[in-house]
Enzyme design. Sequence first.
Site, PDB file in Angstrom:
ATOM      1  N   PHE A  15      -4.900  10.032  13.405  1.00 36.71           N
ATOM      2  CA  PHE A  15      -6.226  10.628  13.528  1.00 36.71           C
ATOM      3  C   PHE A  15      -6.782  11.090  12.185  1.00 36.71           C
ATOM      4  O   PHE A  15      -7.955  10.893  11.882  1.00 36.71           O
ATOM      5  CB  PHE A  15      -6.178  11.809  14.504  1.00 36.71           C
ATOM      6  N   CYS A  58       0.820  -1.219   0.000  1.00 40.99           N
ATOM      7  CA  CYS A  58       0.000   0.000   0.000  1.00 40.99           C
ATOM      8  C   CYS A  58       0.847   1.258   0.000  1.00 40.99           C
ATOM      9  O   CYS A  58       0.321   2.362  -0.189  1.00 40.99           O
ATOM     10  CB  CYS A  58      -0.944   0.008   1.197  1.00 40.99           C
TER      11      CYS A  58
END
Length: 510
Positions: free
Chosen positions: A415, A243
């Site tokens: 986050f 990825c």
Amino acid sequence: MTSIAQAGQVLERARWAAAAYAEYDQAAVTAIATAVADAGYAEAERFAAEAVAETGMGVVADKVIKNQACSRGILDHYRGEDFVSPRVDAARKIVEIPRPAGVVLALTPTTNPVSTVYFKVLLALLTRNAVVVAPHPRAKRCSADAARLLADAAVAAGAPDGIVQVLDEPSIELTQAMMADDRTDVIVATGGTGVVRAAYSSGNPALGVGPGNVPVFVDASADVAAAARRIVDSKAFDNSVLCTNESVLIAEEAIADKLRSELTRAGAHILDEDGARRLRAYMFADGHLNTEVVGRDASWIAGQAGLRVTPKTRVLIAPFDDVITEEMLAHEKLSPVLGMTTAVDASRGIRAARAVVRIGGAGHSAAIHSENPSVITDFTVQVPVLRVSVNVGNSTGSSGLDTNLAPSMTIGTGFVGRSSIGENLQPHNLINWARIAYNSAADVPMGDFTGINPWQPPAGPVPQYPRASNDRGGQPIVTPTARPSDPNLDALRAELRALVVEELAQLIKR
């Protein structure tokens, strides 16, 4: 197919193994992890070939590199680090004692199956956790074979029975049931967005990561020839199933023509406008990535799209104009296909990279080829990712294989990427530390904890999971404190047998 009841038995066995393993000292843990890493390394080539044969994805030689990096490479990286022994900070009057998570449910992907099994098993063993591997159904054979190899090596080196287990017949229902089971202490999820979201919504603690969509920017100060080689090597590595592979190339206009020439020299094929249109139509026919292209080589993809390239073509480069959501070539592709656009200056190039990450890959990673620290800093500040690789291919850069980042098959997006971790997954993510904290007043003394260690090396034979006497050929019940050779236990069995015989005799007389 494995039933949910059988899966429960797997978790129960793992829970028992985790409790036993949590008492091992650092020397025993190191010996077990070393044996497992050596076993995985020795079979790196076999499992690389098995993974490609089963999944149809990737390149055997590149998977060998990843398997080696995730076996002995992981052990070497963390050599000398202690995730077992208490840590004493006399100045702060704090003692920290590691507390393992317990049972780790490791979800592994089809793109990097064996290397991820190696990686997660070793991280669990280094931190005295038990691990249950739940493979992707399309990579279940190679994943299960690898997990069993590591399990056997762990037990042979002294680990408790059941410390490493695997689901031979994984399914969505089974994995969901195990994720929600109270006996699962933490889920480590590597896979698509759906898998990660399911892990987070399971009700159990989860460490999951978001998808990548990596922009790579080449500015006017870069060594263009070196940048081109690194980008093509990275994009071709294992046919881009990591990825961290580059997704969109952004070139500053001043060096764009030279970069195109060097990319071609490195083995890339740059499509014209009609070729890019055909490729786009094949890869994104319904507005979503055609999963047939994932992990396939560039010449195969070109042939499927009706394009003619040489068999030696390593990467397809498809030019486009604007980095917008509607441009499918600006999305993640997980294949040796690279979108390419240009920017008039560094400031516009950074804005284009920001746009790529807004489309997908928030928090993940980005790459830049530049000799200008100011541009590199602006790039890192403005592009919302948590790792930026500089002058290195991002496939092996952000994954820590060619940089000093933690080597990892699980990339936290923090986050901004809706992830619980913002770093490459590391051993310390699988333990908590219980802290003994003394009164900070200068006149309150702290006790002397020098040399105190609550853990011991395992005594006697490898602890065996307790089994019923009629299970698996009549193996006796075994507990951590009562071995099969315990004379007290043998006497108890004899007494119970005598009572049963007497009771049967009385029944026959009646």
